[in-house]
Design a protein around this motif. Structure first.
Motif, mmCIF file in Angstrom:
data_model
loop_
_atom_site.group_PDB
_atom_site.id
_atom_site.type_symbol
_atom_site.label_atom_id
_atom_site.label_comp_id
_atom_site.label_asym_id
_atom_site.label_seq_id
_atom_site.Cartn_x
_atom_site.Cartn_y
_atom_site.Cartn_z
ATOM 1 N N TRP A 130 -2.148 -2.724 4.676
ATOM 2 C CA TRP A 130 -2.257 -4.186 4.686
ATOM 3 C C TRP A 130 -2.080 -4.744 3.285
ATOM 4 O O TRP A 130 -1.415 -5.766 3.087
ATOM 5 C CB TRP A 130 -3.615 -4.564 5.267
ATOM 6 C CG TRP A 130 -3.783 -6.001 5.640
ATOM 7 C CD1 TRP A 130 -3.317 -6.620 6.763
ATOM 8 C CD2 TRP A 130 -4.496 -6.999 4.891
ATOM 9 N NE1 TRP A 130 -3.694 -7.945 6.767
ATOM 10 C CE2 TRP A 130 -4.417 -8.209 5.628
ATOM 11 C CE3 TRP A 130 -5.186 -6.989 3.685
ATOM 12 C CZ2 TRP A 130 -5.004 -9.388 5.188
ATOM 13 C CZ3 TRP A 130 -5.776 -8.167 3.244
ATOM 14 C CH2 TRP A 130 -5.685 -9.351 3.986
ATOM 15 N N LEU A 131 -2.649 -4.083 2.288
ATOM 16 C CA LEU A 131 -2.506 -4.534 0.897
ATOM 17 C C LEU A 131 -1.079 -4.338 0.390
ATOM 18 O O LEU A 131 -0.519 -5.214 -0.270
ATOM 19 C CB LEU A 131 -3.491 -3.778 0.000
ATOM 20 C CG LEU A 131 -4.981 -4.096 0.196
ATOM 21 C CD1 LEU A 131 -5.848 -3.129 -0.619
ATOM 22 C CD2 LEU A 131 -5.296 -5.538 -0.197
ATOM 23 N N ILE A 132 -0.480 -3.190 0.693
ATOM 24 C CA ILE A 132 0.893 -2.928 0.255
ATOM 25 C C ILE A 132 1.844 -3.968 0.835
ATOM 26 O O ILE A 132 2.748 -4.455 0.153
ATOM 27 C CB ILE A 132 1.336 -1.507 0.659
ATOM 28 C CG1 ILE A 132 0.579 -0.447 -0.159
ATOM 29 C CG2 ILE A 132 2.849 -1.331 0.460
ATOM 30 C CD1 ILE A 132 0.794 0.966 0.334
ATOM 31 N N ALA A 133 1.637 -4.328 2.093
ATOM 32 C CA ALA A 133 2.510 -5.287 2.763
ATOM 33 C C ALA A 133 2.555 -6.622 2.036
ATOM 34 O O ALA A 133 3.566 -7.330 2.080
ATOM 35 C CB ALA A 133 2.055 -5.498 4.209
ATOM 36 N N GLN A 134 1.461 -6.960 1.360
ATOM 37 C CA GLN A 134 1.390 -8.224 0.627
ATOM 38 C C GLN A 134 1.638 -8.034 -0.869
ATOM 39 O O GLN A 134 1.325 -8.910 -1.674
ATOM 40 C CB GLN A 134 0.027 -8.874 0.871
ATOM 41 C CG GLN A 134 -0.195 -9.208 2.346
ATOM 42 C CD GLN A 134 -1.621 -9.615 2.624
ATOM 43 O OE1 GLN A 134 -2.022 -10.745 2.350
ATOM 44 N NE2 GLN A 134 -2.397 -8.688 3.153
ATOM 45 N N GLU A 135 2.198 -6.854 -1.204
ATOM 46 C CA GLU A 135 2.562 -6.511 -2.585
ATOM 47 C C GLU A 135 1.349 -6.447 -3.502
ATOM 48 O O GLU A 135 1.473 -6.602 -4.728
ATOM 49 C CB GLU A 135 3.604 -7.508 -3.122
ATOM 50 C CG GLU A 135 4.853 -7.594 -2.254
ATOM 51 C CD GLU A 135 5.891 -8.566 -2.767
ATOM 52 O OE1 GLU A 135 5.899 -8.853 -3.982
ATOM 53 O OE2 GLU A 135 6.690 -9.055 -1.952
ATOM 54 N N ARG A 136 0.190 -6.124 -2.954
ATOM 55 C CA ARG A 136 -1.042 -6.036 -3.745
ATOM 56 C C ARG A 136 -1.322 -4.569 -4.101
ATOM 57 O O ARG A 136 -2.383 -4.023 -3.834
ATOM 58 C CB ARG A 136 -2.205 -6.646 -2.973
ATOM 59 C CG ARG A 136 -2.056 -8.146 -2.739
ATOM 60 C CD ARG A 136 -3.158 -8.700 -1.859
ATOM 61 N NE ARG A 136 -4.484 -8.441 -2.428
ATOM 62 C CZ ARG A 136 -5.621 -8.686 -1.775
ATOM 63 N NH1 ARG A 136 -5.584 -9.188 -0.545
ATOM 64 N NH2 ARG A 136 -6.780 -8.430 -2.342
ATOM 65 N N THR A 137 -0.334 -3.945 -4.740
ATOM 66 C CA THR A 137 -0.476 -2.519 -5.028
ATOM 67 C C THR A 137 -1.416 -2.241 -6.195
ATOM 68 O O THR A 137 -1.903 -1.117 -6.345
ATOM 69 C CB THR A 137 0.900 -1.886 -5.299
ATOM 70 O OG1 THR A 137 1.588 -2.647 -6.297
ATOM 71 C CG2 THR A 137 1.736 -1.859 -4.031
ATOM 72 N N ARG A 138 -1.681 -3.236 -7.037
ATOM 73 C CA ARG A 138 -2.702 -3.029 -8.073
ATOM 74 C C ARG A 138 -4.061 -2.808 -7.431
ATOM 75 O O ARG A 138 -4.884 -2.034 -7.930
ATOM 76 C CB ARG A 138 -2.746 -4.232 -9.019
ATOM 77 C CG ARG A 138 -1.546 -4.329 -9.954
ATOM 78 C CD ARG A 138 -1.696 -5.481 -10.928
ATOM 79 N NE ARG A 138 -0.535 -5.625 -11.796
ATOM 80 C CZ ARG A 138 -0.394 -6.577 -12.701
ATOM 81 N NH1 ARG A 138 -1.351 -7.486 -12.853
ATOM 82 N NH2 ARG A 138 0.695 -6.634 -13.451
ATOM 83 N N GLY A 139 -4.293 -3.492 -6.325
ATOM 84 C CA GLY A 139 -5.531 -3.272 -5.576
ATOM 85 C C GLY A 139 -5.594 -1.861 -5.028
ATOM 86 O O GLY A 139 -6.651 -1.220 -5.032
ATOM 87 N N VAL A 140 -4.444 -1.345 -4.549
ATOM 88 C CA VAL A 140 -4.400 0.032 -4.045
ATOM 89 C C VAL A 140 -4.702 1.020 -5.164
ATOM 90 O O VAL A 140 -5.439 1.994 -4.979
ATOM 91 C CB VAL A 140 -3.017 0.324 -3.417
ATOM 92 C CG1 VAL A 140 -2.920 1.787 -2.980
ATOM 93 C CG2 VAL A 140 -2.762 -0.606 -2.227
ATOM 94 N N LEU A 141 -4.136 0.767 -6.355
ATOM 95 C CA LEU A 141 -4.416 1.616 -7.516
ATOM 96 C C LEU A 141 -5.902 1.577 -7.865
ATOM 97 O O LEU A 141 -6.522 2.634 -8.086
ATOM 98 C CB LEU A 141 -3.589 1.141 -8.711
ATOM 99 C CG LEU A 141 -3.916 1.774 -10.076
ATOM 100 C CD1 LEU A 141 -3.734 3.283 -10.037
ATOM 101 C CD2 LEU A 141 -3.057 1.144 -11.173
ATOM 102 N N PHE A 142 -6.478 0.398 -7.922
ATOM 103 C CA PHE A 142 -7.901 0.242 -8.222
ATOM 104 C C PHE A 142 -8.743 1.018 -7.221
ATOM 105 O O PHE A 142 -9.703 1.719 -7.581
ATOM 106 C CB PHE A 142 -8.252 -1.249 -8.199
ATOM 107 C CG PHE A 142 -9.675 -1.570 -8.561
ATOM 108 C CD1 PHE A 142 -10.371 -0.822 -9.493
ATOM 109 C CD2 PHE A 142 -10.326 -2.640 -7.958
ATOM 110 C CE1 PHE A 142 -11.690 -1.117 -9.832
ATOM 111 C CE2 PHE A 142 -11.636 -2.950 -8.277
ATOM 112 C CZ PHE A 142 -12.323 -2.185 -9.212
ATOM 113 N N LEU A 143 -8.359 0.915 -5.949
ATOM 114 C CA LEU A 143 -9.082 1.596 -4.875
ATOM 115 C C LEU A 143 -9.021 3.105 -5.041
ATOM 116 O O LEU A 143 -10.040 3.805 -4.929
ATOM 117 C CB LEU A 143 -8.445 1.174 -3.553
ATOM 118 C CG LEU A 143 -9.201 1.351 -2.250
ATOM 119 C CD1 LEU A 143 -10.577 0.754 -2.313
ATOM 120 C CD2 LEU A 143 -8.392 0.724 -1.114
#
Length: 439
Positions: free
Chosen positions: A149-162
């Motif tokens: 869901w995060l990747i789909a919205q281009e929020r990959t910094r959040g994925v990295l943080f996670l």
């Protein structure tokens, strides 16, 4: 939506590449802390326990891929209600699957040890490890949905943080529980359990915007029959495709075993080169998923094509760089991964295939991302069936004439087959951007 540029591609891709780089560190720490006891059994128990659980969790890997494709299209279309409803559906599937795994843990563990038997001591410790870790299955599987869901919205910094958060918590607790408190295998399991639940908590915080809007609780939207059916079809296609892909790699190891222990060990070392390639390319494949899905959702054909071209260009640059790196540093990497002289020598004989693999495989890897973003999962499933048949036929013929060289040639053939078959279907994917959105 901003234009698709090199900067935008890198902004999505690089956090995923860095995130993936942290994964091997955690595995090394898990092994290292239990290895301090000087006994082989705890190391084997943690290793086999982690592999078994990862294999079971991997069954639900479709949740990340399917969520990326569907959410990116809804995001590109500006359909906030569907974006949030997809989050709710992904959470329900992930949490429900995890609860089911907890309930079915005894037959699951029994089946795993029937397929992969271990000594009584290792099996007992592994069961202890898995019996603790299984209680974080709902969190671990739900994280697939959150990540997608995060990747789909281009929020990959959040994925990295996670990812950094979970691995960091896991490593610190490993050191405390195992080296500080002397909890051994149980300590490693409790550390991972805690890290995965804390990861889910952080993931929910990253998705906090959902809770400020009413859509995620809108039952008619969340449980819309047509939307649920589409999600089920997409996820089923991805699951079948993934099982077929896994069958290629599993059969590869089984066939390698027929060439003797040294060759099997050498191939296992060399497969790590493929893992490195996959980790490096993931960022650009994920960028393709998000950008292609968004462009398709917005019905912008030119943007879809540019997304496919730019992400693939960067994927190609990375693969050429990896091939050169494997050519220059491959022998040194082999020596780092094993100290056995015969395994080292055997692996270096077949190193050429690792040098060729990134270049031969880049088309398949990048088109996978493009097709996931476009949710052309029926094509992915069908082309994987064709590619698997081609691989098994090639492996049967080539191994009889060329032994392990033939096996590696068959693997290269599978990369080419996957790339060519998906490339044939690409024009139809692009043309879909000219068609009205499915209600």
């Amino acid at each position: 939506m901003p234009d698709v540029t090199h900067k935008r591609v890198l902004k999505i891709a690089l956090p995923i590449v860095v995130s993936n780089a942290t994964v091997p560190i955690l595995g090394a720490v898990d092994t290292g802390v239990v290895g301090q006891a000087g006994l082989a059994a705890p190391i084997g128990a943690v290793g086999i326990g982690a592999v078994i659980l990862s294999a079971y969790y991997w069954i639900f890997g479709f949740l990340r891929m399917g969520t990326v494709g569907l959410t990116s299209q809804a995001f590109g279309a500006g359909d906030k209600a569907e974006v949030d409803a997809l989050w709710s559906r992904a959470m329900l599937i992930g949490l429900g699957a995890g609860v089911a795994m907890i309930a079915l843990q005894l037959p699951m563990f029994l089946l795993a040890f029937q397929i992969s038997p271990a000594s009584a001591e290792v099996e007992a410790m592994a069961r202890q490890y898995m019996g603790i870790r299984i209680w974080s299955a709902p969190a671990a599987i739900a994280m697939y949905g959150i990540t997608g869901w995060l990747i789909a919205q281009e929020r990959t910094r959040g994925v990295l943080f996670l990812q950094v958060w979970m691995n960091g918590v896991n490593i610190l607790l490993d050191l405390w529980f195992v080296l500080g408190l002397g909890w051994g295998v149980e300590g490693v399991a409790i550390a991972t359990l805690t890290a995965e639940w804390s990861g889910l908590a952080l993931g929910l915080w990253l998705c906090k915007g959902v809770f400020r809007r009413p859509y995620w609780l809108n039952k008619p939207q969340v449980f819309n029959k047509d939307k649920l059916k589409r999600m089920a079809v997409v996820n089923t296609d991805i699951l079948i495709r993934s099982v077929l892909l896994q069958s290629i790699f599993v059969s590869f190891l089984f066939l390698a075993a027929g060439f003797g222990d040294v060759t099997l060990a050498a191939n296992q070392v060399l497969i790590q080169f493929l893992e490195i390639t996959a980790f490096a390319l993931d960022g650009f494949a994920f960028a393709a998923e998000a950008l292609v899905g968004g462009a398709l959702g917005a019905r912008r054909r030119a943007e879809l094509r540019r997304s496919a071209v730019l992400t693939s260009l960067w994927g190609g640059i990375v693969c050429v760089g990896l091939s050169l790196a494997f050519w220059a540093f491959g022998p040194w990497l082999i020596d780092v991964m094993t100290t056995a002289p015969d395994v080292r020598a055997e692996a270096k004989v077949f190193l050429i295939y690792m040098i060729l693999s990134p270049v031969f495989g880049v088309t398949a890897w990048m088109l996978d991302g493009i097709f996931i973003g476009a949710t052309r999962t029926k094509d992915m499933r069908n082309m994987m069936i064709v590619s698997a048949v081609i691989y098994f036929a090639a492996a049967f013929v080539l191994t009889q004439h060329f032994g392990n060289h033939g096996l590696w040639l068959a693997m290269l053939v599978s990369f080419v087959a996957r790339g060519v078959t998906l490339a044939i279907k690409y024009p139809a994917l692009e043309a879909a951007a000219d068609q009205p959105a499915t209600p």
